[in-house]
Design a protein around this motif. Structure first.
Motif, PDB file in Angstrom:
ATOM      1  N   THR A 133       0.829  -1.208   0.000  1.00  0.00           N
ATOM      2  CA  THR A 133       0.000   0.000   0.000  1.00  0.00           C
ATOM      3  C   THR A 133       0.861   1.255   0.000  1.00  0.00           C
ATOM      4  O   THR A 133       0.590   2.218  -0.732  1.00  0.00           O
ATOM      5  CB  THR A 133      -0.929   0.002   1.221  1.00  0.00           C
ATOM      6  N   VAL A 134       1.911   1.253   0.824  1.00  0.00           N
ATOM      7  CA  VAL A 134       2.793   2.420   0.898  1.00  0.00           C
ATOM      8  C   VAL A 134       3.498   2.652  -0.440  1.00  0.00           C
ATOM      9  O   VAL A 134       3.612   3.790  -0.910  1.00  0.00           O
ATOM     10  CB  VAL A 134       3.823   2.235   2.030  1.00  0.00           C
ATOM     11  N   TYR A 136       2.491   1.635  -3.409  1.00  0.00           N
ATOM     12  CA  TYR A 136       1.531   1.867  -4.488  1.00  0.00           C
ATOM     13  C   TYR A 136       0.878   3.244  -4.397  1.00  0.00           C
ATOM     14  O   TYR A 136       0.461   3.806  -5.414  1.00  0.00           O
ATOM     15  CB  TYR A 136       0.457   0.776  -4.464  1.00  0.00           C
ATOM     16  N   SER A 137       0.782   3.800  -3.199  1.00  0.00           N
ATOM     17  CA  SER A 137       0.034   5.044  -2.976  1.00  0.00           C
ATOM     18  C   SER A 137       0.490   6.217  -3.846  1.00  0.00           C
ATOM     19  O   SER A 137      -0.352   6.986  -4.335  1.00  0.00           O
ATOM     20  CB  SER A 137       0.103   5.434  -1.495  1.00  0.00           C
ATOM     21  N   PRO A 138       1.792   6.448  -4.069  1.00  0.00           N
ATOM     22  CA  PRO A 138       2.177   7.598  -4.908  1.00  0.00           C
ATOM     23  C   PRO A 138       1.605   7.568  -6.312  1.00  0.00           C
ATOM     24  O   PRO A 138       1.472   8.617  -6.947  1.00  0.00           O
ATOM     25  CB  PRO A 138       3.709   7.507  -4.936  1.00  0.00           C
ATOM     26  N   LEU A 140      -1.359   7.148  -7.079  1.00  0.00           N
ATOM     27  CA  LEU A 140      -2.675   7.775  -7.036  1.00  0.00           C
ATOM     28  C   LEU A 140      -2.596   9.292  -6.979  1.00  0.00           C
ATOM     29  O   LEU A 140      -3.622   9.962  -7.053  1.00  0.00           O
ATOM     30  CB  LEU A 140      -3.453   7.256  -5.818  1.00  0.00           C
ATOM     31  N   GLN A 193       7.001   7.881  -7.965  1.00  0.00           N
ATOM     32  CA  GLN A 193       5.577   7.911  -8.278  1.00  0.00           C
ATOM     33  C   GLN A 193       5.077   6.618  -8.909  1.00  0.00           C
ATOM     34  O   GLN A 193       3.965   6.175  -8.603  1.00  0.00           O
ATOM     35  CB  GLN A 193       5.280   9.091  -9.221  1.00  0.00           C
TER      36      GLN A 193
END
Length: 322
Positions: A133-134, A136-138, A140, A193
């Motif tokens: 999650t950490v 993958y988050s950038p 978004l 990113q």
């Protein structure tokens, strides 16, 4: 004996496949009409936004005038392409594009593979999901916000990076106004990113590897590094090859939005790439035919790279697109 030979030939000859009657094919179509309905929006999207705009490519070979339209504008052939190739900015723009694309391919492409291999080795399921999650988050976050964060962090007066440099006794650096720092900042921000998004593809490929292979390797005394080298890497190599071919086919399509937003008057000698040059020539200076020719030139080069490396992969018995 001579009489039986023609019979054997008749038995071994393949009869041509008979075409199904129209009534049978129509019945099969209506049996699965729900699938065709689901497929229809994608086909319409591709036809409208991918194939129909090709009609306008002809303005690259014309002196386009909006009043006369596509067919009414005078035909000039390859004049716009020759103008771009003989332009004094051609070498600089093409070199900047190749440099950014090459650094992105060499640095940004392997990092998601390494991240996927490392995350796949995590034992705790909860910690693995948290890490995914950490990372993958950038992806978004929009490009505008990412560039804004970069400007804030690298500000020469109040930026966190320059404050850390002052803390250790150094002099502040104007990163966004330096020709030496544009490419590293661009590639590093792109990795931050997009690496997590690309990592998900390789994690899906790793999930398809048979766990029995790892169990057998553990019984044989293989270490984690040996299992990664001899099981995980060969298992995801077809996916890596296909994505590498796609990356090469998209090599010169450097991110337009980020390059344009990171441009300043001081770093323009290294930040002006083909995509931003097309924007400046086409929209700001209204040179529609000239900018269309540059864009078509870029697309043809990408297509040539895609076809070449797909042929190389196929000849090497590796996974290929076709």
């Amino acid at each position: 004996m001579s009489r039986t030979l023609p019979l054997r030939r008749q038995r071994t000859e393949r009869t041509p496949p008979t075409r199904r009657p129209l009534r049978v094919r129509t019945a099969r179509f209506f049996r699965a009409w729900q699938l065709y309905v689901l497929l229809l929006p994608s086909l319409v999207y591709v036809a409208v936004f991918k194939y129909w705009p090709m009609y306008g490519v002809q303005i690259a070979f014309r002196n386009y005038n909006p009043v006369d339209g596509f067919l009414g504008s005078p035909w000039v052939g390859l004049q716009n392409f020759v103008r771009f190739v003989h332009s004094y900015q051609f070498g600089q723009i093409l070199g900047n594009t190749l440099w950014v694309a090459f650094l992105g391919l060499v640095i940004a492409f392997p990092i998601p593979i390494v991240l996927a291999l490392l995350v796949n080795q995590l034992q705790s399921e909860r910690f693995r999901k948290f890490t995914q999650t950490v990372l993958y988050s950038p992806a978004l976050i929009s490009t505008v916000v990412v560039v804004g964060i970069v400007f804030v962090l690298l500000s020469p007066r109040s930026g966190l990076v320059n404050n850390a440099i002052r803390l250790f006794g150094g002099q502040p650096v104007f990163f966004m106004g330096s020709t030496d720092w544009f490419r590293p900042v661009y590639v590093i921000s792109d990795v931050w990113q997009n690496a997590g998004f690309s990592m998900v593809v390789y994690l899906a490929a790793l999930a398809g590897i048979d766990p029995a292979l790892h169990d057998a390797a553990k019984v044989d005394g293989a270490t984690k590094f040996q299992r990664i080298r001899h099981i995980d890497l060969p298992g995801i190599m077809p996916v890596v090859t296909v994505l590498f071919i796609l990356a090469l086919g998209n090599l010169l399509n450097v991110g337009f939005e980020k390059a344009l937003l990171m441009q300043t008057s001081l770093n323009l000698p290294v930040s002006e790439i083909i995509q931003t040059y097309v924007y400046h020539a086409g929209l700001q200076q209204a040179q529609f035919s000239y900018s269309a020719a540059i864009g078509l030139f870029d697309s043809v080069l990408n297509l040539a790279l895609l076809l070449t490396f797909n042929w190389v992969a196929r000849r090497s018995n590796q996974a290929s697109l076709w």
